[in-house]
Motif scaffolding. Structure first.
Motif, mmCIF file in Angstrom:
data_model
loop_
_atom_site.group_PDB
_atom_site.id
_atom_site.type_symbol
_atom_site.label_atom_id
_atom_site.label_comp_id
_atom_site.label_asym_id
_atom_site.label_seq_id
_atom_site.Cartn_x
_atom_site.Cartn_y
_atom_site.Cartn_z
ATOM 1 N N LEU A 125 43.837 35.056 36.439
ATOM 2 C CA LEU A 125 43.689 34.465 37.776
ATOM 3 C C LEU A 125 44.951 33.718 38.194
ATOM 4 O O LEU A 125 45.331 33.736 39.372
ATOM 5 N N ARG A 126 45.623 33.039 37.253
ATOM 6 C CA ARG A 126 46.878 32.367 37.582
ATOM 7 C C ARG A 126 47.948 33.374 38.010
ATOM 8 O O ARG A 126 48.716 33.122 38.925
ATOM 9 N N GLU A 127 47.994 34.511 37.320
ATOM 10 C CA GLU A 127 48.998 35.536 37.649
ATOM 11 C C GLU A 127 48.711 36.197 38.994
ATOM 12 O O GLU A 127 49.611 36.399 39.794
ATOM 13 N N LEU A 128 47.458 36.550 39.234
ATOM 14 C CA LEU A 128 47.108 37.298 40.453
ATOM 15 C C LEU A 128 46.924 36.394 41.684
ATOM 16 O O LEU A 128 47.112 36.854 42.806
ATOM 17 N N ARG A 129 46.483 35.154 41.485
ATOM 18 C CA ARG A 129 46.220 34.200 42.566
ATOM 19 C C ARG A 129 45.417 34.834 43.708
ATOM 20 O O ARG A 129 45.849 34.839 44.857
ATOM 21 N N PRO A 130 44.239 35.380 43.432
ATOM 22 C CA PRO A 130 43.475 36.050 44.478
ATOM 23 C C PRO A 130 42.932 35.086 45.532
ATOM 24 O O PRO A 130 42.575 35.506 46.628
ATOM 25 N N HIS A 131 42.885 33.806 45.229
ATOM 26 C CA HIS A 131 42.321 32.805 46.132
ATOM 27 C C HIS A 131 43.358 32.223 47.095
ATOM 28 O O HIS A 131 43.020 31.409 47.936
ATOM 29 N N ARG A 132 44.622 32.636 46.996
ATOM 30 C CA ARG A 132 45.674 32.113 47.861
ATOM 31 C C ARG A 132 46.201 33.197 48.794
ATOM 32 O O ARG A 132 46.362 34.342 48.404
ATOM 33 N N TYR A 133 46.480 32.775 50.016
ATOM 34 C CA TYR A 133 47.077 33.697 50.978
ATOM 35 C C TYR A 133 48.551 33.863 50.648
ATOM 36 O O TYR A 133 49.262 32.887 50.454
ATOM 37 N N GLU A 134 48.989 35.102 50.574
ATOM 38 C CA GLU A 134 50.403 35.396 50.367
ATOM 39 C C GLU A 134 50.819 36.425 51.396
ATOM 40 O O GLU A 134 50.300 37.537 51.417
ATOM 41 N N ARG A 135 51.746 36.050 52.245
ATOM 42 C CA ARG A 135 52.229 36.930 53.304
ATOM 43 C C ARG A 135 52.790 38.217 52.688
ATOM 44 O O ARG A 135 53.524 38.181 51.722
ATOM 45 N N GLY A 136 52.374 39.345 53.237
ATOM 46 C CA GLY A 136 52.874 40.639 52.788
ATOM 47 C C GLY A 136 52.131 41.242 51.607
ATOM 48 O O GLY A 136 52.466 42.334 51.173
ATOM 49 N N ARG A 137 51.134 40.547 51.099
ATOM 50 C CA ARG A 137 50.365 41.108 49.973
ATOM 51 C C ARG A 137 49.578 42.311 50.472
ATOM 52 O O ARG A 137 48.979 42.298 51.523
ATOM 53 N N LYS A 138 49.585 43.375 49.707
ATOM 54 C CA LYS A 138 48.900 44.617 50.079
ATOM 55 C C LYS A 138 47.768 44.892 49.103
ATOM 56 O O LYS A 138 47.814 44.485 47.953
ATOM 57 N N VAL A 139 46.780 45.583 49.583
ATOM 58 C CA VAL A 139 45.693 46.053 48.720
ATOM 59 C C VAL A 139 45.697 47.572 48.753
ATOM 60 O O VAL A 139 46.105 48.182 49.731
ATOM 61 N N PRO A 140 45.221 48.189 47.676
ATOM 62 C CA PRO A 140 45.254 49.653 47.619
ATOM 63 C C PRO A 140 44.135 50.322 48.405
ATOM 64 O O PRO A 140 44.019 51.528 48.402
ATOM 65 N N TYR A 141 43.287 49.553 49.088
ATOM 66 C CA TYR A 141 42.162 50.130 49.822
ATOM 67 C C TYR A 141 41.849 49.258 51.018
ATOM 68 O O TYR A 141 42.278 48.112 51.123
ATOM 69 N N PHE A 142 41.088 49.798 51.937
ATOM 70 C CA PHE A 142 40.670 49.058 53.140
ATOM 71 C C PHE A 142 39.174 49.264 53.323
ATOM 72 O O PHE A 142 38.693 50.387 53.257
ATOM 73 N N ILE A 143 38.452 48.176 53.524
ATOM 74 C CA ILE A 143 37.012 48.250 53.697
ATOM 75 C C ILE A 143 36.696 48.024 55.152
ATOM 76 O O ILE A 143 37.027 46.976 55.725
ATOM 77 N N GLU A 144 36.049 48.998 55.774
ATOM 78 C CA GLU A 144 35.663 48.886 57.171
ATOM 79 C C GLU A 144 34.550 47.869 57.324
ATOM 80 O O GLU A 144 33.670 47.780 56.469
ATOM 81 N N ASP A 145 34.536 47.125 58.427
ATOM 82 C CA ASP A 145 33.481 46.179 58.684
ATOM 83 C C ASP A 145 32.254 46.931 59.196
ATOM 84 O O ASP A 145 32.339 47.745 60.074
#
Length: 107
Positions: free
Chosen positions: A87-107
């Motif tokens: 969790l320290r390495e990935l920091r999923p709870h913090r906003y980081e400009r330019g971070r990308k995800v490998p997928y997109f979930i439609e609302d």
């Protein structure tokens, strides 16, 4: 020969793989009690590898050092330390400009 692990030098005889799949199908994932029927075993046999992959993914993701099908000594601290490190390495709870995800979930 076949290589179920995909690792170099991990080749096994085909009959070994057949027996391993029989073990998984009949013993580990074959159900129990009145739910253990021939039809159930046959219906589950095609997804045994998916079961195994799920178990391996959980073991890896939650830093579980021993195989889940065997009872390991209760060492929760090492697992928590591994999760905290990830969790320290990935920091999923913090906003980081330019971070990308490998997928997109439609609302």
């Amino acid at each position: 020969l076949c290589c179920p692990s995909g690792k170099e030098g991990g080749f096994r005889a085909i009959d070994w793989l057949v027996e391993l799949m029989n073990l998984y199908t009949k013993v580990m994932y074959g159900g129990s009690g009145s739910g253990r029927t021939i039809n159930y075993v046959i219906s589950q046999s095609s997804i045994i590898n998916a079961y195994r992959q799920c178990i391996e993914d959980i073991e890896h993701d939650f830093h579980i050092p021993e195989k889940m099908l065997h009872h390991a000594a209760p060492d929760i601290q090492s697992r928590l330390d591994g999760l905290k490190r990830t969790l320290r390495e990935l920091r999923p709870h913090r906003y980081e400009r330019g971070r990308k995800v490998p997928y997109f979930i439609e609302d």
